[in-house]
Every structure is written in structure tokens, then in C-alpha cells.
Scaffold this active site. Structure first.
Site, PDB file in Angstrom:
ATOM      1  N   ARG A  46       0.894  -1.187   0.065  1.00 52.17           N
ATOM      2  CA  ARG A  46       0.109  -0.078  -0.005  1.00 52.17           C
ATOM      3  C   ARG A  46       0.862   1.312  -0.116  1.00 52.17           C
ATOM      4  O   ARG A  46       0.538   2.219  -0.666  1.00 52.17           O
ATOM      5  CB  ARG A  46      -0.883   0.067   1.298  1.00 52.17           C
ATOM      6  CG  ARG A  46      -1.630   1.140   1.334  1.00 52.17           C
ATOM      7  CD  ARG A  46      -2.988   1.433   2.031  1.00 52.17           C
ATOM      8  NE  ARG A  46      -2.914   0.272   3.237  1.00 52.17           N
ATOM      9  CZ  ARG A  46      -2.325   0.629   4.540  1.00 52.17           C
ATOM     10  NH1 ARG A  46      -1.732   1.569   4.542  1.00 52.17           N
ATOM     11  NH2 ARG A  46      -2.564  -0.233   5.196  1.00 52.17           N
ATOM     12  N   TYR A  98     -16.562  16.990 -14.820  1.00 58.23           N
ATOM     13  CA  TYR A  98     -17.011  15.545 -14.842  1.00 58.23           C
ATOM     14  C   TYR A  98     -18.124  15.284 -13.880  1.00 58.23           C
ATOM     15  O   TYR A  98     -17.940  15.722 -12.559  1.00 58.23           O
ATOM     16  CB  TYR A  98     -15.703  14.715 -14.736  1.00 58.23           C
ATOM     17  CG  TYR A  98     -15.898  13.340 -14.761  1.00 58.23           C
ATOM     18  CD1 TYR A  98     -16.212  12.643 -15.929  1.00 58.23           C
ATOM     19  CD2 TYR A  98     -15.962  12.495 -13.560  1.00 58.23           C
ATOM     20  CE1 TYR A  98     -16.301  11.098 -16.228  1.00 58.23           C
ATOM     21  CE2 TYR A  98     -16.209  11.124 -13.703  1.00 58.23           C
ATOM     22  CZ  TYR A  98     -16.370  10.532 -15.151  1.00 58.23           C
ATOM     23  OH  TYR A  98     -16.563   9.142 -15.000  1.00 58.23           O
TER      24      TYR A  98
END
Ligand SMILES: *Cc1c(COP(=O)(O)O)cnc(C)c1O
Length: 380
Positions: A46, A98
Site C-alpha cells: 500500500r 466531470y
């Protein structure tokens, strides 16, 4: 190094362990520590993974930035960037960003105490007028979706800077091949790598690029803390896409020019929206901040929804689908597809009429695309 050379080499040295010429897919979650607490370069995927880090270096180089960060989607990148802010902070953004970004701002982040003002991004004065004491971020897309409005990054970044707000530019539509907002004063560039960077409609991904070490440090902390990271296989696919970005963008651009030339002569069309129009009202800004016009365009058909449906039904080479930036030509009807969640009144206010059609030009032979359009117009 120039663009195409960087696209193939930057961040992608031969693998130090094996000499592999292509960056291997490091499918691992964790890494050996020779002594407890004495970690090597990698600890946990991660936080860092060699395949992801190669992609991050590659994207930073392509945008002319110092630091790159990869995310699991464009929306994951967007969310993580917004977490730089705190409750009570104000953001100025374009009125036709968007749809997913608008939804995130309006339906989620507002509930966490962030404030948003939506302005027409074509006039930088609108940004200036919307500034408040607590304005911390200006978020713009250019060109916008689906009307291809242009925001002047240099003018907007200057206004934001004067108010000590950071400027974020979503560069998905142009890709780093045609536009580099950091060069014009933006602090962070964001991408949906799902689109041109991946380029083959086979993955979902996002990225953020900056040259500011302090911003990078905070974003890197957030990337690890929030955890919206891409898997190594998706990173590898984006890296593979990036190698041909220059070739693809050139063809997208050429095909779009030919399609626009055809559409401008087509009597069933009212208007074409495309940054490369000779009489584009922001021609000077287009020339200054873009090196090409890309593959996106939209047009308005006489007769509205019924005519759009008839036309789309007749197309055989164009695929009726959402998304953009892949090798295949896509066509869609924003009012019933990408912008269906925008209330009708707001949609019409923004200029997204019932007769609007958006095209993402692929890299097929232009002649086949033109023949497909011609047949569809003739028979619909
Ligand atoms: C697709 C897109 C996004 C969202 O990216 P995802 O990868 O779908 O999460 C954001 N901005 C623009 C301009 C887009 O086209």
C-alpha cells in the site's frame, strides 16, 4: 529527453534483480526485513510497490513534474486530493466538471464541511469574483466535457496563487502529450488513466502529479493513509499504454480533424464543439496551452433526441458507449448517458442539449470512420 523517449524509458530502467527490459509485475503485498525494523526500500505494497513506483516516475516525467502518485481510479485520485483540505475550506470549480467529480463534491464532500462554488471556467474573472477568505483550491478541467470549453490555466493559477489557493487541473482529455498544466502554473495535475494513458479501454486508474515537495509529501501520506491504490497489474497495463501514447495521440488528433471537417459540411448539424475550430472564441488560449486538439469533440444534431437515436443506431464502426480515450472510436448521447444524472434544467443551462452527441475518436482508419458517419447520416 523528448516526449516519446521519456514515454518509453522514464522510470522504466531494466529490473535491477533480473535485468528484465520491461518492468516486472511485482505481485506482492509485503517485503523481507533483514532485521526487525530494519526495512529495505519496500515494506508493504500500500505504501510502495516497484511496479507502481515505475508508473509514478513515468507519469511525473511525462507531465514535466517531479513527483507522481498512482491511484485506483480517477475518482480515487480526486478524492485523495480533496482530502488535502479541511472542514470550512472553500473550493472554486468549473460548472461542467466531470459528472462523477460534481457528484463527489456536491453529494459527499459538502456533508464534511467543504464549500463549493461553480463558475463558468472560460472567463478567469469568474474565478476572481468567486474568491473568498477561505478559498483553498481551484479545480478545473480543460477542455471540458462534453462542450470542450477552454479554461486559461495560466490566468486562473495566477488568481488562485494571489489568494494562496492551490490550482488543480484535470488533464484527462488532452493527456500529457498535448498539454502540461504544471508548466502554466498549476500545482497539481490529475488524470483518469482509464482514458488516454491506459488507452485500450481495459483498466480503471488515476494519477496525481506535482512538482511541489510539500504537496507531494502530504499527498503521499494521504495515498498511504486512505489506501485507494492501484494493483500492480493495472499499473503495468498503464505503463504499457504509455509507451505508445505519442503514436496514439497523433492518430486520435488526425482522425478528429478529419471528422470535424466532415461534420462542418454536414447539413443535419447545427454546431460542432472542438478546440481546433478556426473561429474558436478562445483560439489564443488554445494555441498557448495546447500542442494539439486531441480526439474529443461533440456536435449538435438538428431535431434532438429522436434524431440522435436514429443516427446512433445506424453506426457500425463507432461503438455506442460511455468513456473515452481508447483505441476504438466511441460515440454517446450525453443527455441519456454520461450526463443523465444531471437534472434536465441544469443540463440545458450548461448547454448540454437533447441533440448533443459526443465522440471519442479512436485510431482506426479515418476513411472507415468517415464512411460509417456518411452512411449513418444518409440512412437515418
Ligand atoms: C473518467 C474521468 C474521470 C474519472 O475517472 P475514473 O477513472 O472513471 O474514476 C475524471 N475526470 C475526467 C475528465 C474523466 O474523463
Amino acid at each position: 529527453m523528448r516526449f516519446s523517449t521519456k514515454a518509453i524509458h522514464a522510470g522504466q530502467e531494466a529490473d535491477p534483480a533480473t535485468g528484465s527490459v520491461t518492468v516486472p509485475v511485482y505481485l506482492t503485498s509485503t517485503y523481507l526485513q533483514h532485521e526487525p525494523g530494519k526495512e529495505g526500500k519496500y515494506v508493504y505494497s500500500r505504501t510502495g510497490n516497484p511496479t507502481r513506483n515505475a508508473l509514478e516516475r513515468s507519469l511525473a516525467a511525462l507531465e514535466g513534474g517531479k513527483f507522481g502518485l498512482a491511484f485506483s481510479s480517477g475518482m480515487a485520485a480526486t478524492t485523495t486530493i480533496l482530502l488535502l483540505l479541511q472542514k470550512g475550506d472553500h473550493v472554486i470549480t468549473g460548472d461542467d466538471v466531470y459528472g462523477g467529480v460534481y457528484r463527489l463534491f456536491n453529494q459527499i464532500l459538502r456533508n464534511y464541511g467543504l464549500e463549493f462554488t461553480y463558475v463558468d471556467p472560460r472567463n478567469p474573472e469568474n474565478v476572481k469574483k468567486a474568491l473568498r477568505k477561505n478559498t483553498r483550491m481551484v479545480w478545473v478541467e480543460t477542455p471540458t466535457n462534453p462542450l470542450m470549453k477552454i479554461a486559461d490555466v495560466r490566468a486562473i493559477a495566477k488568481i488562485a496563487k494571489s489568494a494562496r489557493a492551490i490550482t488543480v487541473v484535470d488533464n484527462t482529455f488532452m493527456s500529457p502529450y498535448f498539454q502540461n498544466p504544471l508548466r502554466h502554473g498549476a500545482d497539481i495535475v490529475v488524470h483518469s488513466t482509464t482514458k488516454y494513458l491506459g488507452g485500450h479501454s481495459d483498466l480503471i486508474g488515476g494519477a496525481a502529479i506535482t512538482s511541489d515537495p510539500a504537496l507531494y509529501k502530504r499527498l503521499k501520506f494521504l495515498q498511504n493513509a486512505v489506501g485507494a491504490i492501484p494493483g500492480p497489474l493495472d499499473c503495468w497495463l498503464v505503463l504499457r499504454g504509455v509507451k505508445t501514447l505519442a503514436l496514439r495521440m497523433e492518430r486520435h488528433d488526425q482522425n478528429a480533424r478529419k471528422i470535424v471537417d466532415y461534420l462542418l459540411k454536414q447539413p443535419k448539424i447545427l454546431r460542432v464543439n472542438y478546440p481546433g475550430l478556426k473561429d474558436h472564441p478562445q483560439r489564443d488560449v488554445v494555441k498557448r496551452q495546447m500542442r494539439g486538439y486531441g480526439g474529443m469533440l461533440s456536435f449538435e444534431l438538428k431535431g434532438g433526441l429522436a434524431e440522435c437515436k436514429k443516427l446512433l443506431k445506424k453506426l457500425r464502426v463507432f461503438t455506442v458507449a460511455e468513456s473515452l480515450g481508447g483505441v476504438e472510436s466511441l460515440i454517446e448521447h450525453p443527455a441519456s448517458m454520461t450526463h443523465a444524472s444531471v437534472p434536465r434544467e441544469r443540463r440545458l443551462q450548461l448547454g448540454v442539449s437533447d441533440g448533443l452527441i459526443r465522440v471519442s475518436t479512436g485510431v482506426e482508419d479515418a476513411e472507415d470512420l468517415l464512411e460509417d458517419l456518411e452512411r449513418a447520416f444518409r440512412t437515418s
